[in-house]
Design an enzyme around this catalytic site. Structure first.
Site, PDB file in Angstrom:
ATOM      1  N   CYS A 199       0.864  -1.178   0.000  1.00  0.00           N
ATOM      2  CA  CYS A 199       0.000   0.000   0.000  1.00  0.00           C
ATOM      3  C   CYS A 199       0.902   1.230   0.000  1.00  0.00           C
ATOM      4  O   CYS A 199       2.095   1.140   0.277  1.00  0.00           O
ATOM      5  CB  CYS A 199      -0.903  -0.029   1.235  1.00  0.00           C
ATOM      6  SG  CYS A 199      -2.125   1.294   1.322  1.00  0.00           S
ATOM      7  N   HIS A 200       0.345   2.399  -0.300  1.00  0.00           N
ATOM      8  CA  HIS A 200       1.146   3.622  -0.352  1.00  0.00           C
ATOM      9  C   HIS A 200       0.754   4.638   0.711  1.00  0.00           C
ATOM     10  O   HIS A 200       1.178   5.786   0.669  1.00  0.00           O
ATOM     11  CB  HIS A 200       1.063   4.269  -1.741  1.00  0.00           C
ATOM     12  CG  HIS A 200      -0.329   4.343  -2.289  1.00  0.00           C
ATOM     13  ND1 HIS A 200      -0.667   3.846  -3.520  1.00  0.00           N
ATOM     14  CD2 HIS A 200      -1.470   4.844  -1.766  1.00  0.00           C
ATOM     15  CE1 HIS A 200      -1.956   4.043  -3.738  1.00  0.00           C
ATOM     16  NE2 HIS A 200      -2.454   4.653  -2.696  1.00  0.00           N
ATOM     17  N   HIS A 225      -3.960   0.823   6.651  1.00  0.00           N
ATOM     18  CA  HIS A 225      -4.896   1.937   6.767  1.00  0.00           C
ATOM     19  C   HIS A 225      -5.107   2.392   8.207  1.00  0.00           C
ATOM     20  O   HIS A 225      -5.874   3.310   8.452  1.00  0.00           O
ATOM     21  CB  HIS A 225      -6.249   1.633   6.103  1.00  0.00           C
ATOM     22  CG  HIS A 225      -6.159   1.528   4.628  1.00  0.00           C
ATOM     23  ND1 HIS A 225      -7.215   1.105   3.840  1.00  0.00           N
ATOM     24  CD2 HIS A 225      -5.147   1.788   3.754  1.00  0.00           C
ATOM     25  CE1 HIS A 225      -6.849   1.100   2.574  1.00  0.00           C
ATOM     26  NE2 HIS A 225      -5.595   1.515   2.492  1.00  0.00           N
ATOM     27  N   TYR A 255     -13.065   3.960   9.938  1.00  0.00           N
ATOM     28  CA  TYR A 255     -12.520   2.842  10.715  1.00  0.00           C
ATOM     29  C   TYR A 255     -12.760   3.027  12.206  1.00  0.00           C
ATOM     30  O   TYR A 255     -12.516   2.125  13.002  1.00  0.00           O
ATOM     31  CB  TYR A 255     -11.007   2.704  10.493  1.00  0.00           C
ATOM     32  CG  TYR A 255     -10.598   2.599   9.060  1.00  0.00           C
ATOM     33  CD1 TYR A 255     -11.377   1.905   8.139  1.00  0.00           C
ATOM     34  CD2 TYR A 255      -9.446   3.209   8.595  1.00  0.00           C
ATOM     35  CE1 TYR A 255     -11.008   1.823   6.818  1.00  0.00           C
ATOM     36  CE2 TYR A 255      -9.069   3.122   7.271  1.00  0.00           C
ATOM     37  CZ  TYR A 255      -9.852   2.428   6.383  1.00  0.00           C
ATOM     38  OH  TYR A 255      -9.490   2.344   5.069  1.00  0.00           O
TER      39      TYR A 255
END
Length: 488
Positions: free
Chosen positions: A170-171, A201, A258
């Site tokens: 992921c970035h 995340h 989240y």
């Protein structure tokens, strides 16, 4: 060097082109073969045309093939990269639309929350099919690089059940570091050193050094609040920084879904988000952005093809991990990055079976993770809530147990803050029925779900969300791009 790289879901045109050109920035990789595969023959031919143009213009010996036969693409591959979106935008629209009927307002909905959990149910059976093919026809010991969301669930399934050497990429860490470097006045990101650890995340910058000087919470808060752009776009992240003491990697909109505190009341949502771009919290923002991007590409394909006829410039190589990992593994030029792998002692106060995102070093011997990291307690508690949902979601996807799926959604932090158990049970029934064609493991549960829906008395509402925007037309997008060019 000559080896084969297979890209599954290569119809993700922009991202595939970025991976392709990044990899070809490594001089030793000019002779590799790229095997593209996707369900859409049309998308495959479009991306192949673009990559062929890159190869032709740069006079490279690189081979590019494209096929809808996945096993043929994987045959003999040393590396397999997944960029898939199972169900496409049609299923994704349901991930946003149906939960809204029950008051659940998501910005992205691809990691956890109601949308992310159903996304995982669609993806995991397909991920396991990929793993089966990799074990059977790819080069022995092939490495699976997963870029597809939900990152933790897909990677968990591939490692635990697919038994394939897998890393999730992921970035988010890179983007967060760019922001921190900017607000602290660094001339380049190379002046910033950091340890960032957690889960995908929900990764946390637990140690920051600017030119060797340790950066504390108060200095970082002041820097973000003084920034003319981020002070408005990242209000929720700044609030979390103040309360947790560390900055989160994830964007304002992503982070908001989240946690159970910021999106549970419609009148509160607008307080914490910013509408200047989808990523800052807009309802269904990524769905709108993805739809506009697809429409733009299909309409403006000739321009994309023309722009491919440019020199590959190593100075413009992106910070996506894939090319750097391959370079380190093949050439032994060491690379430091942040990778999604099974915990196994990497983060001491997170469950050992979880997929964590944390620092590691890559060389010819593989990906070597830094072990023994301890997260601040508040960060660990938030991560554990998501990990529990991820674990249940993986088990539900493997077993096809709709009751376990309902318990999974019930335990999601934001869903639990918004919906009652009765609403969750009906919502899951509705989502499984709507997406049945992509959920083969629930085929036996669909008739009973339909029956329950026909008798349900749970009230729903048709609601666009607290901050929804319409998909823009091609003409509107053109006008906006023209205005931006003129402003520059």
């Amino acid at each position: 060097m000559s080896f084969k790289i297979a890209i599954i879901g290569a119809g993700s045109v922009g991202f595939t082109k970025k991976l392709f050109t990044d990899i070809l920035c490594v001089p030793e990789f000019r002779d590799v073969e790229f095997a593209l595969t996707d369900l859409s023959e049309r998308n495959l031919q479009m991306i192949k045309s673009i990559l062929d143009r890159v190869v032709e213009f740069n006079r490279l010996p690189t081979k590019v093939t494209a096929t809808t036969d996945r096993r043929a693409a994987l045959e003999g591959a040393r590396y397999v990269i997944s960029c898939v979106r199972v169900g496409g935008l049609e299923a994704y629209a349901d991930d946003i639309r149906i939960p809204l009927k029950y008051g659940i307002d998501q910005c992205v909905g691809d990691t956890i929350c109601a949308g992310g959990i159903l996304y995982g149910q669609r993806n995991i059976p397909v991920i396991l099919d990929f793993c089966k093919d990799i074990l059977e026809v790819a080069e022995p010991g092939a490495k699976f690089l997963n870029y597809a969301n939900p990152m933790a669930m897909n990677t968990w399934a591939a490692i635990e059940y697919g038994k394939v050497d897998t890393v999730g990429l992921c970035h988010g860490v890179q983007h967060g570091a760019d922001q921190i470097a900017e607000v602290l006045g660094a001339k380049s990101r190379t002046e910033l050193d950091y340890i960032c650890s957690g889960i995908n995340h929900q990764t946390w910058f637990i140690d920051l050094r600017l030119n060797g000087r340790k950066i504390g919470k108060d200095e970082l808060v002041a820097a973000f609040e003084a920034h003319p752009v981020y002070s408005q776009q990242e209000k929720l992240r700044i609030d979390v920084l103040k309360r947790f003491g560390v900055y989160s990697t994830e964007s304002n909109g992503h982070l908001s879904e989240y946690l159970p505190w910021y999106r549970k009341r419609p009148d509160e949502i607008t307080r914490w988000i910013d509408m200047s771009d989808w990523i800052h919290g807009e309802t269904g923002g990524y769905l709108r952005y993805s739809t506009e991007t697809r429409n733009w590409f299909e309409t403006e394909f000739p321009q994309f093809l023309e722009s491919a006829a440019r020199p590959i410039d190593p100075a413009k190589r992106s910070n996506e991990h894939a090319s750097h990992i391959l370079e380190a593994l093949e050439t032994n030029r060491v690379y430091r990055g942040h990778f999604n792998v099974k915990n196994n002692g990497i983060i001491a106060n997170l469950p050992q079976d979880a997929i964590v995102e944390s620092p590691g070093f890559v060389d010819r011997f593989g990906i070597n993770m830094v072990a023994g990291i301890t997260l601040p307690e508040g960060c660990a508690a938030t991560c554990i809530s998501s990990i529990n949902v991820q674990r249940m979601s993986v088990h539900a996807a493997i077993s096809g147990d709709i009751d376990l799926l309902k318990l999974t959604v019930l335990h999601d932090p934001l869903v639990g803050a918004v919906s009652t158990p009765e609403e969750v049970w009906q919502m899951v029934d509705e989502m499984v029925v709507a997406q049945a064609r992509w959920l083969p493991q629930y085929a036996d549960a669909v008739p009973a779900a339909k029956e329950r829906l026909s008798k349900s008395r749970v009230k729903t509402r048709e609601w666009a969300g607290a901050a929804r925007r319409d998909v823009r037309s091609i003409e509107e997008l053109r006008a906006e791009k023209t205005a931006l060019k003129q402003a520059v």
